[in-house]
Design a protein around this motif. Structure first.
Motif, PDB file in Angstrom:
ATOM      1  N   THR A  61      46.700  34.013  55.608  1.00 49.86           N
ATOM      2  CA  THR A  61      48.112  33.677  55.777  1.00 49.86           C
ATOM      3  C   THR A  61      48.714  34.612  56.814  1.00 49.86           C
ATOM      4  O   THR A  61      48.269  35.745  56.976  1.00 49.86           O
ATOM      5  N   GLN A  62      49.728  34.133  57.517  1.00 52.35           N
ATOM      6  CA  GLN A  62      50.367  34.948  58.545  1.00 52.35           C
ATOM      7  C   GLN A  62      51.609  35.609  57.968  1.00 52.35           C
ATOM      8  O   GLN A  62      52.383  34.979  57.249  1.00 52.35           O
ATOM      9  N   THR A  97      44.981  31.795  48.195  1.00 57.36           N
ATOM     10  CA  THR A  97      44.939  32.537  49.464  1.00 57.36           C
ATOM     11  C   THR A  97      44.641  34.017  49.248  1.00 57.36           C
ATOM     12  O   THR A  97      44.091  34.663  50.122  1.00 57.36           O
ATOM     13  N   GLU A  98      44.998  34.572  48.100  1.00 55.03           N
ATOM     14  CA  GLU A  98      44.688  35.975  47.815  1.00 55.03           C
ATOM     15  C   GLU A  98      43.225  36.167  47.446  1.00 55.03           C
ATOM     16  O   GLU A  98      42.684  37.249  47.592  1.00 55.03           O
ATOM     17  N   MET A 121      46.606  37.952  57.130  1.00 49.66           N
ATOM     18  CA  MET A 121      46.135  38.645  55.941  1.00 49.66           C
ATOM     19  C   MET A 121      45.087  37.772  55.263  1.00 49.66           C
ATOM     20  O   MET A 121      45.400  36.705  54.743  1.00 49.66           O
ATOM     21  N   ALA A 122      43.843  38.228  55.308  1.00 46.14           N
ATOM     22  CA  ALA A 122      42.748  37.480  54.684  1.00 46.14           C
ATOM     23  C   ALA A 122      42.690  37.812  53.199  1.00 46.14           C
ATOM     24  O   ALA A 122      43.062  38.907  52.769  1.00 46.14           O
ATOM     25  N   GLY A 123      42.230  36.871  52.416  1.00 45.60           N
ATOM     26  CA  GLY A 123      42.091  37.092  50.980  1.00 45.60           C
ATOM     27  C   GLY A 123      40.897  37.965  50.658  1.00 45.60           C
ATOM     28  O   GLY A 123      40.085  38.308  51.521  1.00 45.60           O
TER      29      GLY A 123
END
Length: 77
Positions: free
Chosen positions: A14-15, A6-7, A36-38
């Motif tokens: 991810t929220q 996800t990073e 939060m986008a990777g």
């Protein structure tokens, strides 16, 4: 450490579990969640560690000094 899936992926968001960052309400607080986008440009963390020490002892004195230095690169926070 290496970035997680996800990073490291812009399409896997991810929220957050915090107060969020969507709509402003009085007193500066917010409500709702942030997504939060990777970042596909993340590199794995690397570090270089250095240590040097010296000690002295005789019948009267026992003494020692140690120096540590760690140099982090690409730290994921």
């Amino acid at each position: 450490r290496a970035p997680s899936l996800t990073e490291n992926s812009a399409s896997a968001a991810t929220q957050s579990g915090g107060r969020g960052c969507t709509s402003q309400i009085p007193l500066g607080y917010t409500r709702g969640g942030c997504y939060m986008a990777g970042n596909p440009d993340l590199d794995p963390e690397t570090s270089t560690n250095r240590e040097i020490g010296i000690s002295f002892d005789n019948d009267l004195i026992d003494a020692g000094v140690t120096y540590f230095h760690t140099d982090f690169r690409n730290k994921i926070e």
